[in-house]
Design a protein around this motif. Structure first.
Motif, short mmCIF file in Angstrom:
data_model
loop_
_atom_site.label_atom_id
_atom_site.label_comp_id
_atom_site.label_asym_id
_atom_site.label_seq_id
_atom_site.Cartn_x
_atom_site.Cartn_y
_atom_site.Cartn_z
N LEU A 110 0.83 -1.21 0.00
CA LEU A 110 0.00 0.00 0.00
C LEU A 110 0.86 1.26 0.00
O LEU A 110 0.57 2.23 -0.71
N ALA A 111 1.93 1.24 0.81
CA ALA A 111 2.82 2.41 0.88
C ALA A 111 3.47 2.67 -0.47
O ALA A 111 3.62 3.83 -0.89
N ARG A 112 3.84 1.61 -1.17
CA ARG A 112 4.47 1.76 -2.48
C ARG A 112 3.45 2.19 -3.54
O ARG A 112 3.73 3.05 -4.38
N LYS A 113 2.26 1.59 -3.47
CA LYS A 113 1.23 1.89 -4.46
C LYS A 113 0.75 3.33 -4.39
O LYS A 113 0.50 3.98 -5.42
N PHE A 114 0.60 3.85 -3.16
CA PHE A 114 0.07 5.20 -2.99
C PHE A 114 1.17 6.22 -2.67
O PHE A 114 0.90 7.29 -2.13
N LYS A 115 2.40 5.89 -3.01
CA LYS A 115 3.54 6.74 -2.69
C LYS A 115 3.36 8.16 -3.20
O LYS A 115 3.65 9.14 -2.50
N ASN A 116 2.89 8.31 -4.43
CA ASN A 116 2.74 9.63 -5.04
C ASN A 116 1.27 10.06 -5.15
O ASN A 116 0.93 10.96 -5.90
N SER A 117 0.42 9.39 -4.36
CA SER A 117 -1.00 9.70 -4.40
C SER A 117 -1.32 10.98 -3.63
O SER A 117 -0.73 11.27 -2.59
N GLU A 118 -2.28 11.74 -4.14
CA GLU A 118 -2.71 12.96 -3.47
C GLU A 118 -3.53 12.66 -2.21
O GLU A 118 -3.80 13.56 -1.41
N LEU A 119 -3.92 11.40 -2.06
CA LEU A 119 -4.69 11.01 -0.87
C LEU A 119 -3.84 11.12 0.39
O LEU A 119 -4.36 11.31 1.49
N PHE A 120 -2.53 10.99 0.22
CA PHE A 120 -1.62 11.04 1.37
C PHE A 120 -0.69 12.24 1.20
O PHE A 120 0.38 12.14 0.60
N LYS A 121 -1.12 13.38 1.72
CA LYS A 121 -0.37 14.63 1.55
C LYS A 121 0.98 14.60 2.24
O LYS A 121 1.92 15.26 1.83
N ASN A 122 1.08 13.84 3.34
CA ASN A 122 2.33 13.78 4.09
C ASN A 122 3.10 12.48 3.84
O ASN A 122 3.93 12.07 4.65
N GLY A 123 2.79 11.83 2.72
CA GLY A 123 3.46 10.58 2.39
C GLY A 123 2.76 9.38 3.00
O GLY A 123 1.76 9.50 3.71
N THR A 124 3.28 8.20 2.69
CA THR A 124 2.64 6.96 3.12
C THR A 124 3.37 6.28 4.28
O THR A 124 3.10 5.14 4.60
N GLU A 125 4.29 6.99 4.90
CA GLU A 125 5.08 6.40 5.98
C GLU A 125 4.22 5.86 7.11
O GLU A 125 4.51 4.80 7.69
N LYS A 126 3.11 6.58 7.41
CA LYS A 126 2.31 6.18 8.56
C LYS A 126 1.48 4.92 8.33
O LYS A 126 0.91 4.38 9.26
#
Length: 222
Positions: A66-82
């Motif tokens: 999930l973190a890799r798939k949504f890495k550049n997604s606008e859904l996660f403004k602060n990145g997918t680290e969390k």
């Protein structure tokens, strides 16, 4: 360079995690199957215990995807680290529950000892130790897991899975020692005592992981 190094380590951790999951699944199937064929409850118990680890490790791997798939997604403004931090938090809860369960079972068995099939239980513990040792060997990687501390570069998702497997190795070693002594020296209470000791160490690991993941999730200052 440091950012690229962290991403490279996370990528390696994801690949290692998939290998660990496959090894654990095969071991789980083997123990459950052999447990039913031999009617050895210790093997069945260890097999079903491994099934819990498969679920936990599976969550860890899904978090990587999930973190890799949504890495550049606008859904996660602060990145997918969390995503990984949340999974690590969940894993720490599972680890804590495991610790409390082992503590409860050990105390009850100390108060009311049960008959132990020593030989079968020793075989099950040795098998679990070998499988988990293979998994830890796979998970080990230079600079890709911080053993003694937590910092901003720690892959908490990976570390949570690492703690789960290390807790199994710890319990396996303590169990083997206790069962061998119990079998040859008729010291049946030692099994329960080592269980209590192992539970305390597992709860310590769980509390540390829980503390650090909660701080990140709620953006608490260090």
């Amino acid at each position: 360079m440091e950012h690229n190094h962290d991403e490279n380590c996370i990528c390696k951790n994801e690949k290692r995690m998939l290998i660990v999951i496959i090894v654990t699944i095969f071991a789980m199937i083997a123990e459950i199957l052999f447990g039913y064929l031999t009617n050895a409850m210790s093997l069945l118990a260890e097999g079903y215990h491994m099934s819990v680890h498969v679920v936990t490790l599976g969550l860890t791997y899904i978090a990587y995807i999930l973190a890799r798939k949504f890495k550049n997604s606008e859904l996660f403004k602060n990145g997918t680290e969390k995503i990984g931090i949340l999974t690590a938090y969940t894993s720490s809860l599972f680890l804590g529950i495991t610790g409390f369960w082992i503590m409860y079972e050990s105390v009850m068995r100390f108060i009311e000892p049960e008959e132990i099939l020593f030989t079968e239980a020793i075989y099950a513990s040795i098998f679990a130790f070998i499988v988990n040792s293979i998994c830890i060997f796979v998970m080990e990687g230079k600079n890709c897991i911080h053993h003694h501390h937590f910092d901003e570069h720690t892959d908490y998702n990976y570390k949570a899975a690492y703690y789960h497997i290390m807790s199994d190795i710890l319990i396996s070693v303590l169990t083997i020692i206790a069962l061998v002594i119990g079998k040859y020296f008729n010291c049946i209470h030692l099994d329960a005592i080592t269980g209590i000791f192992g539970a305390i160490l597992i709860l310590n690991w769980a509390s540390k992981l829980l503390k650090h993941t909660v701080k990140i999730l709620i953006d608490m200052e260090k």
